[in-house]
Design a protein around this motif. Structure first.
Motif, PDB file in Angstrom:
ATOM      1  N   ARG A 162       0.864  -3.355   2.253  1.00 13.70           N
ATOM      2  CA  ARG A 162       1.305  -2.413   2.903  1.00 13.70           C
ATOM      3  C   ARG A 162       0.411  -2.459   4.061  1.00 13.70           C
ATOM      4  NH1 ARG A 162       5.122  -2.201  -0.684  1.00 13.70           N
ATOM      5  NH2 ARG A 162       5.917  -0.105  -1.110  1.00 13.70           N
ATOM      6  N   ILE A 175       8.240   4.713   0.917  1.00 15.23           N
ATOM      7  CA  ILE A 175       7.509   3.739   1.174  1.00 15.23           C
ATOM      8  C   ILE A 175       6.803   3.393  -0.223  1.00 15.23           C
ATOM      9  CG2 ILE A 175       5.296   2.954   1.967  1.00 15.23           C
ATOM     10  CD1 ILE A 175       5.598   4.614   4.436  1.00 15.23           C
ATOM     11  N   ASP A 176       6.449   4.189  -0.942  1.00 16.77           N
ATOM     12  CA  ASP A 176       6.044   3.805  -2.339  1.00 16.77           C
ATOM     13  C   ASP A 176       7.137   3.016  -3.214  1.00 16.77           C
ATOM     14  OD1 ASP A 176       3.770   4.924  -1.620  1.00 16.77           O
ATOM     15  OD2 ASP A 176       4.018   6.861  -2.909  1.00 16.77           O
ATOM     16  N   GLN A 232       4.305  -8.716   3.855  1.00 18.95           N
ATOM     17  CA  GLN A 232       3.757  -7.579   4.242  1.00 18.95           C
ATOM     18  C   GLN A 232       4.737  -6.527   4.591  1.00 18.95           C
ATOM     19  OE1 GLN A 232       1.721  -8.215   7.855  1.00 18.95           O
ATOM     20  NE2 GLN A 232      -0.105  -8.871   6.919  1.00 18.95           N
ATOM     21  N   ILE A 271       0.321   0.270   7.157  1.00 22.54           N
ATOM     22  CA  ILE A 271       1.120   1.494   7.429  1.00 22.54           C
ATOM     23  C   ILE A 271       0.187   2.139   8.436  1.00 22.54           C
ATOM     24  CG2 ILE A 271       1.737   3.740   6.454  1.00 22.54           C
ATOM     25  CD1 ILE A 271       3.177   1.331   5.073  1.00 22.54           C
TER      26      ILE A 271
END
Length: 699
Positions: A696, A688-689, A506, A698
């Motif tokens: 994810r 993040i991408d 994760q 988030i």
């Protein structure tokens, strides 16, 4: 150097067959070997580059098997072409792994026959001549007596004792002279005295040449078909053409099939290669001592002139340089006076442009230092040719070698300070720091590796493969290509991870209550989060960008948990890692607190690392002189320096940090980033991408 020109080559069927055979035998004779599509792709890219004189760039995540990939392509091609396969790395750990494990295992499995050598710098080896003198042999006689010429102090008795033990261990065959594996602890002060720079080495004329560890190692490197080295030595050898008896140190660039493993380090090493620094007060003192060596050099060669200078003229040049250095130190105060409370005083020339008032003294220092450099070069050469008559002659040669390097260091700085920056290219960074002792140190450095690498690598070396787990951050090679000057025709590939990352790990970015720039509250919130969220019965790693914050968070941890924390710097790195592995294997739980060096190359599989916490996005420090100068240049051209410098750097570093988590196909865990800017700033989604495809979580 001239740009390489050669007839186009092709990947022939014969070579393709040799590569396929090697891979088939590797599969058949390696226990537990599993075929990986990404590794096969890497072999293809490396084969096309190395067989055709091209350039291949491969981003290969953990688990791909990079070393076996480029060995499968490189060894058959090197043997078929009679060229030398040179593997350059960024860390000592990988060099050792390649020489001691990966390459021998590969050769054994494939049945290929090739000799292997490890190329290290000269100062990694014992100089038996200097070590003998350091322990007192012949040190009381000679033209210099007991006077310390270029060293600040004589050796302590304990250091002379260590030198003696090293000489005995080498003489009895218990040690090969490699100081990285020395049987005794070698202090930095002693290391300088028992090694020799290239300019101070008499080579085969030395009385100790028959038992010289450096000459033995150099001979092995020249004869080997596979050479493992490091980026700094590689670029140095390519830059200055360092050679023994007129032969290249590693290989002629045209005969070199080069693999740059841990290639993300090459740019910084190239920048360092083009950098120079000059401690003003120290250099003024040492230059002032040169008159004794100058007089001795003329006596040793019995010549009226050296470097077109009479003895008194050479002494006068040295005296003028020493005087000018002292005067320049005084002149700095007219431009820069550091604040008394400044922790790390630094003055930087905006856009690389130095004050106009310094132009004339810089020109004068450059010219006078050039004259002194010409003299030292001529004197070193003439003394080396003269027949050694006693130990004093060899000490003179060593002292001249040290003097030559010292003067070269000065000239490199002044040459960089007076050089006109080319229009349309980034300027040199030029700056001054102040040591704790109050000494001014002058610096200059390129701000981009592109020009250095074009000159040394891309235009010269036969073929190059650059690889690393983190070259891009998100698969976009544009920033890497610009920073490193990679040729447009290079084949660049970002390979997929062989692991099932979405199901194994994760990526967690929680809505952290404070940003990292809140100096007081951020450490407190990090400590609070760690205490509540870490699995303290397993292995974890917490990575920081500053030592102060790391130590502050450790201090804030509850006492019951603090006992499970191992903080970088509290002991030797390897001992800490060994203790962490012992604890996690015993089910005790352990947490490593570390800085950048812990975020790269550390292999902690299974329960040893189930959580990686990154306390903040590791943006490049904006006060770094090279970064600041390059940022100014980008901004002056209407470009966004944050997008061009800070974000690509942060992505590569974050990807390295995240790579500590999943080391095998059975590992599981989570990467947590405690930086709420990723949720609130425009660049957050981009970062993040671009990170590995973990599941994810988030916000």
């Amino acid at each position: 150097m001239t740009e390489k020109v050669e007839a186009p080559r092709a990947l022939t069927e014969e070579v393709k067959t040799a590569i396929r055979d090697a891979y088939a035998k590797l599969q058949a004779n390696t226990p537990g070997f599993s075929t990986r599509r990404s590794q096969s792709q890497m072999i293809g890219v490396a084969s096309r580059a190395l067989a055709t004189g091209g350039v291949g760039v491969v981003e290969a995540p953990t688990g791909v098997g990079k070393s076996l990939g480029y060995l499968t392509a490189g060894v058959p091609i090197a043997l078929a072409s009679k060229k030398k396969l040179v593997i350059s790395t960024g860390t000592v750990a990988l060099q050792s792994q390649l020489v001691e494990r990966d390459i021998p295992n590969f050769l054994k499995a494939t049945g290929l026959q090739a000799t292997v050598a490890l190329a290290k710098g000269r100062t990694r080896y014992l100089c038996t001549r200097n070590a003998a003198e350091a322990q007192g042999e012949g040190a009381q006689e000679g033209m210099f007596g007991d006077e310390v010429l270029l060293h600040d102090r004589p050796l302590a008795p304990i250091e002379m004792d260590v030198a003696g033990k090293l000489v005995r261990a080498f003489g009895e065959g218990r040690w090969n002279g490699d100081l990285d594996n020395a049987p005794e602890n070698v202090s930095p002060g002693l290391r300088v005295r028992i090694t020799t720079p290239a300019s101070g080495c008499a080579g085969r004329r030395c009385a100790y040449s028959a038992q010289c560890p450096v000459l033995r190692a150099r001979s092995e490197v020249r004869e080997a078909q596979i050479v493992v080295t490091n980026h700094a030595l590689l670029l140095s050898a390519l830059s200055i053409g360092e050679s023994d008896n007129g032969q290249p140190l590693i290989a002629a660039p045209a005969d070199m099939l080069l693999v740059l493993d841990e290639g993300h380090h090459v740019g910084n090493v190239a920048i360092d290669q083009g950098a120079a620094s000059l401690p003003l007060d120290d250099m003024a003192r040492r230059t002032g001592r040169l008159q004794i060596i100058i007089a001795a050099a003329y006596r040793a060669v019995d010549k009226d002139k050296l470097g077109n200078l009479l003895p008194n003229e050479a002494i006068e040049v040295a005296a003028r340089v020493s005087k000018l250095l002292k005067a320049f130190a005084d002149g700095i105060a007219q431009v820069w006076t550091p604040a008394p409370d400044e922790r790390e005083p630094l003055w930087r020339a905006a856009n690389g442009r130095l004050p106009e008032a310094w132009k004339q003294p810089i020109e004068e220092l450059a010219d006078e230092t050039r004259s002194l450099l010409n003299w030292a070069t001529a004197a070193t050469s003439q003394v080396a040719k003269a027949k050694p008559e006693d130990a004093g002659h060899e000490r003179l040669q060593r002292s001249l070698g040290m003097a030559l390097e010292m003067i070269q260091q000065q000239y490199d700085l002044w040459a960089g300070w007076r050089r006109e920056d080319k229009e349309g290219q980034p300027p040199m960074a030029r700056w001054i720091t102040l040591t704790r002792d109050g000494e001014h140190v002058l610096h200059c450095s390129p701000v981009s590796a592109a020009m250095v690498l074009r000159k040394l690598l891309w235009d010269e070396v036969d073929s190059v493969v650059m690889t690393s787990a983190t070259l891009t951050g998100g698969g976009d090679f544009q920033s890497l290509a610009i920073d490193n000057g990679i040729p447009e025709e290079a084949e660049m590939v970002s390979l997929a991870s062989p692991f099932d990352l979405p199901n194994q790990a994760q990526l967690v970015v929680p809505p952290f209550p404070v940003t990292p720039d809140d100096r007081e509250r951020h450490p407190k919130e990090v400590a609070k989060y760690l205490a509540a969220e870490l699995d303290w019965d397993k292995g974890s790693m917490v990575l920081f960008t500053s030592r102060w914050k790391m130590e502050k968070v450790a201090e804030l941890m509850p006492a019951t948990l603090r006992r499970k924390v191992l903080v970088q710097g509290e002991g030797a790195k390897q001992k800490m890692i060994d203790e962490h592995l012992r604890r996690t294997a015993a089910g005790e739980g352990s947490v490593l607190f570390g800085l950048n060096s812990f975020g790269e190359g550390l292999d902690l599989p299974g329960e040893a690392c189930t959580t990686v916490v990154i306390t903040q996005v590791p943006f490049a420090v904006p006060t770094d002189p090279q970064t600041s100068t390059l940022s100014e240049w980008f901004e002056s051209r209407g470009l966004n320096s944050f997008n061009l410098i800070a974000i690509p750097h942060a992505l590569r570093t974050l990807t390295q940090f995240a790579g500590r988590l999943i080391r095998t196909s059975t590992d599981t865990g989570r990467v947590i980033i405690l930086d709420s800017r990723l949720l609130t700033r425009r660049y957050g989604k981009r970062i993040i991408d671009a990170l590995p495809p973990f599941r994810r979580v988030i916000g």
